[in-house]
Design an enzyme around this catalytic site. Structure first.
Site, PDB file in Angstrom:
ATOM      1  N   SER A  42      63.517  -0.726  52.611  1.00 17.92           N
ATOM      2  CA  SER A  42      63.096  -1.386  53.850  1.00 17.92           C
ATOM      3  C   SER A  42      63.132  -0.456  55.064  1.00 17.92           C
ATOM      4  O   SER A  42      62.893  -0.904  56.183  1.00 17.92           O
ATOM      5  CB  SER A  42      64.001  -2.599  54.135  1.00 17.92           C
ATOM      6  OG  SER A  42      63.971  -3.502  53.064  1.00 17.92           O
ATOM      7  N   SER A  96      70.641  -4.769  50.346  1.00 20.68           N
ATOM      8  CA  SER A  96      71.269  -4.647  49.023  1.00 20.68           C
ATOM      9  C   SER A  96      70.924  -3.318  48.366  1.00 20.68           C
ATOM     10  O   SER A  96      71.817  -2.617  47.853  1.00 20.68           O
ATOM     11  CB  SER A  96      70.813  -5.808  48.138  1.00 20.68           C
ATOM     12  OG  SER A  96      71.290  -5.669  46.831  1.00 20.68           O
ATOM     13  N   HIS A 119      72.540 -13.619  48.710  1.00 28.12           N
ATOM     14  CA  HIS A 119      71.340 -12.846  49.046  1.00 28.12           C
ATOM     15  C   HIS A 119      70.160 -13.814  49.143  1.00 28.12           C
ATOM     16  O   HIS A 119      70.008 -14.700  48.297  1.00 28.12           O
ATOM     17  CB  HIS A 119      71.070 -11.791  47.973  1.00 28.12           C
ATOM     18  CG  HIS A 119      70.035 -10.782  48.367  1.00 28.12           C
ATOM     19  ND1 HIS A 119      68.681 -11.048  48.305  1.00 28.12           N
ATOM     20  CD2 HIS A 119      70.144  -9.520  48.848  1.00 28.12           C
ATOM     21  CE1 HIS A 119      68.006  -9.992  48.717  1.00 28.12           C
ATOM     22  NE2 HIS A 119      68.869  -9.054  49.058  1.00 28.12           N
ATOM     23  N   CYS A 176      62.026  -4.471  39.382  1.00 24.03           N
ATOM     24  CA  CYS A 176      61.353  -3.770  40.480  1.00 24.03           C
ATOM     25  C   CYS A 176      61.331  -2.254  40.282  1.00 24.03           C
ATOM     26  O   CYS A 176      62.370  -1.604  40.196  1.00 24.03           O
ATOM     27  CB  CYS A 176      62.044  -4.118  41.792  1.00 24.03           C
ATOM     28  SG  CYS A 176      61.365  -3.237  43.219  1.00 24.03           S
ATOM     29  N   HIS A 206      61.629 -11.790  50.913  1.00 25.04           N
ATOM     30  CA  HIS A 206      62.651 -12.143  49.929  1.00 25.04           C
ATOM     31  C   HIS A 206      62.323 -13.409  49.147  1.00 25.04           C
ATOM     32  O   HIS A 206      62.952 -13.678  48.128  1.00 25.04           O
ATOM     33  CB  HIS A 206      64.001 -12.328  50.634  1.00 25.04           C
ATOM     34  CG  HIS A 206      64.359 -11.189  51.524  1.00 25.04           C
ATOM     35  ND1 HIS A 206      64.139 -11.212  52.888  1.00 25.04           N
ATOM     36  CD2 HIS A 206      64.880  -9.968  51.254  1.00 25.04           C
ATOM     37  CE1 HIS A 206      64.527 -10.056  53.414  1.00 25.04           C
ATOM     38  NE2 HIS A 206      64.979  -9.297  52.449  1.00 25.04           N
ATOM     39  N   CYS A 221      58.798   0.378  50.088  1.00 24.77           N
ATOM     40  CA  CYS A 221      58.131   0.062  48.827  1.00 24.77           C
ATOM     41  C   CYS A 221      56.887  -0.761  49.154  1.00 24.77           C
ATOM     42  O   CYS A 221      56.663  -1.158  50.303  1.00 24.77           O
ATOM     43  CB  CYS A 221      59.069  -0.729  47.909  1.00 24.77           C
ATOM     44  SG  CYS A 221      59.557  -2.341  48.601  1.00 24.77           S
ATOM     45  N   GLU A 280      67.060 -13.567  48.459  1.00 25.23           N
ATOM     46  CA  GLU A 280      66.199 -13.605  47.275  1.00 25.23           C
ATOM     47  C   GLU A 280      66.816 -14.478  46.189  1.00 25.23           C
ATOM     48  O   GLU A 280      66.114 -15.256  45.521  1.00 25.23           O
ATOM     49  CB  GLU A 280      65.957 -12.197  46.732  1.00 25.23           C
ATOM     50  CG  GLU A 280      65.032 -12.193  45.520  1.00 25.23           C
ATOM     51  CD  GLU A 280      64.931 -10.858  44.824  1.00 25.23           C
ATOM     52  OE1 GLU A 280      64.732 -10.850  43.593  1.00 25.23           O
ATOM     53  OE2 GLU A 280      65.050  -9.816  45.491  1.00 25.23           O
TER      54      GLU A 280
END
Length: 323
Positions: free
Chosen positions: A272, A229, A130, A200, A80, A18, A132
């Site tokens: 990713s 994730s 996580h 997102c 993140h 992305c 983030e």
């Protein structure tokens, strides 16, 4: 399984990198070119084993805490995002920092801070542990209620049900969060939250593509790391639709017996995972069976994020480092 039995490979569209991941990796590559190795990155720049190992070979050192970084070393924060505590610890040491936080994650941080300024209690929809989520929770000083499912809404204990707001982890899609948000709004009608369009785009697009793919294939291979994730969610989504799916790091993760009785395989990649790995997986399948490769029609993503000035201009970081 008969090797001569033809296999149809259908590629998801979109798949792989992305814009936030592309930006983060480009920041590290440019930092290496401008300042020279070593470049220190706090946490994995993105959650992909191949990307991390490739950057390590070029002179990147990955650490989990800022105190592991030598004085004066070029420091990159991962895509993140990080907490204010981490940011402040780097500032106190006067480390030359380049922030590779995804702009969409930074947007969530600003939303949480805005809600806090309005004296609202914040509910974060995301997965505990996580990076983030830890970064977002560390961007506000007040308590953040972390939930992942609609079932957890009933157990929430809040100070004032009239003064609540929610934000979401960016690697969850509209589909992932819709039920939770509906449960929040049902219990707390006054709750504030971002527009669903703020979630997102890449996560949603890749999940939509997997839904389309699952209608056409016997099995799906998801290329991505175990700690990714969004990659795990792609695999789970395929299974929820009744299509067997496997999460693999690369072509070496393919078990030939998976292809027994299979006439069509879908391939996608988490946000990713580089396209290079998709090509390697295709080559491996072609070594096992005669293959026909096609691609789904789908969204062409055109989003690009601006790079920070530390890797574009003659930045303030360009000074002789201590030997």
């Amino acid at each position: 399984m008969q090797k001569n039995n033809p296999l149809t490979i259908i590629l998801a569209q979109p798949r792989g990198f992305c814009a936030g991941v592309e930006r983060a990796i480009e920041i590290v590559e440019k930092a290496l070119a401008i300042y020279g190795p070593p470049v220190y990155v706090r946490h994995e720049i993105v959650h992909n084993k191949w990307v991390v190992e490739d950057l390590k070979a070029k002179g990147v050192v990955f650490v989990e805490e800022v105190n592991e970084i030598p004085d004066g070393a070029i420091t990159v924060f991962s895509a993140h995002g990080i907490s204010e505590k981490v940011e402040n610890s780097a500032r106190l040491r006067e480390l030359p920092v380049i922030d590779a936080t995804c702009p969409l994650v930074s947007k969530v941080h600003r939303e949480a801070q805005r809600y806090e300024a309005e004296e609202l209690d914040i509910i974060l929809i995301g997965h505990a542990g996580h990076p983030e989520v830890e970064g977002t929770m560390g961007r506000v000083k007040s308590k953040v209620h972390l939930i992942a499912t609609a079932a957890e809404v009933d157990a929430l204990k809040v100070g004032n049900p009239e003064k609540l707001a929610y934000v979401t982890q960016t690697t969850l899609s509209v589909d992932d969060t819709r039920v939770v948000i509906e449960a929040l709004k049902k219990r707390f009608p006054s709750i504030k939250g971002p527009d669903l369009r703020d979630i997102c785009y890449a996560t949603q697009n890749r999940q939509t593509a997997v839904r389309d793919l699952a209608k056409q294939v016997d099995m799906i291979l998801v290329i991505g790391s175990q700690n990714s994730s969004n990659s795990n969610r792609l695999r789970d989504l395929s299974k929820e639709m009744g299509v067997p799916a496997h999460l693999i790091d690369d072509e070496r993760g393919i078990s030939p017996e998976w292809l027994d009785g299979v006439e069509s395989v879908g391939i996608t990649a988490g946000a990713s995972a580089p396209e290079l790995l998709v090509n390697k997986v295709i080559s491996q399948l072609q070594s096992l069976r005669q293959c026909k490769v096609t691609a789904l029609g789908g969204i062409t993503e055109k989003t690009r994020f601006k790079l920070p000035q530390e890797v574009t201009d003659k930045p303030f970081l360009l000074k002789k480092r201590a030997s």
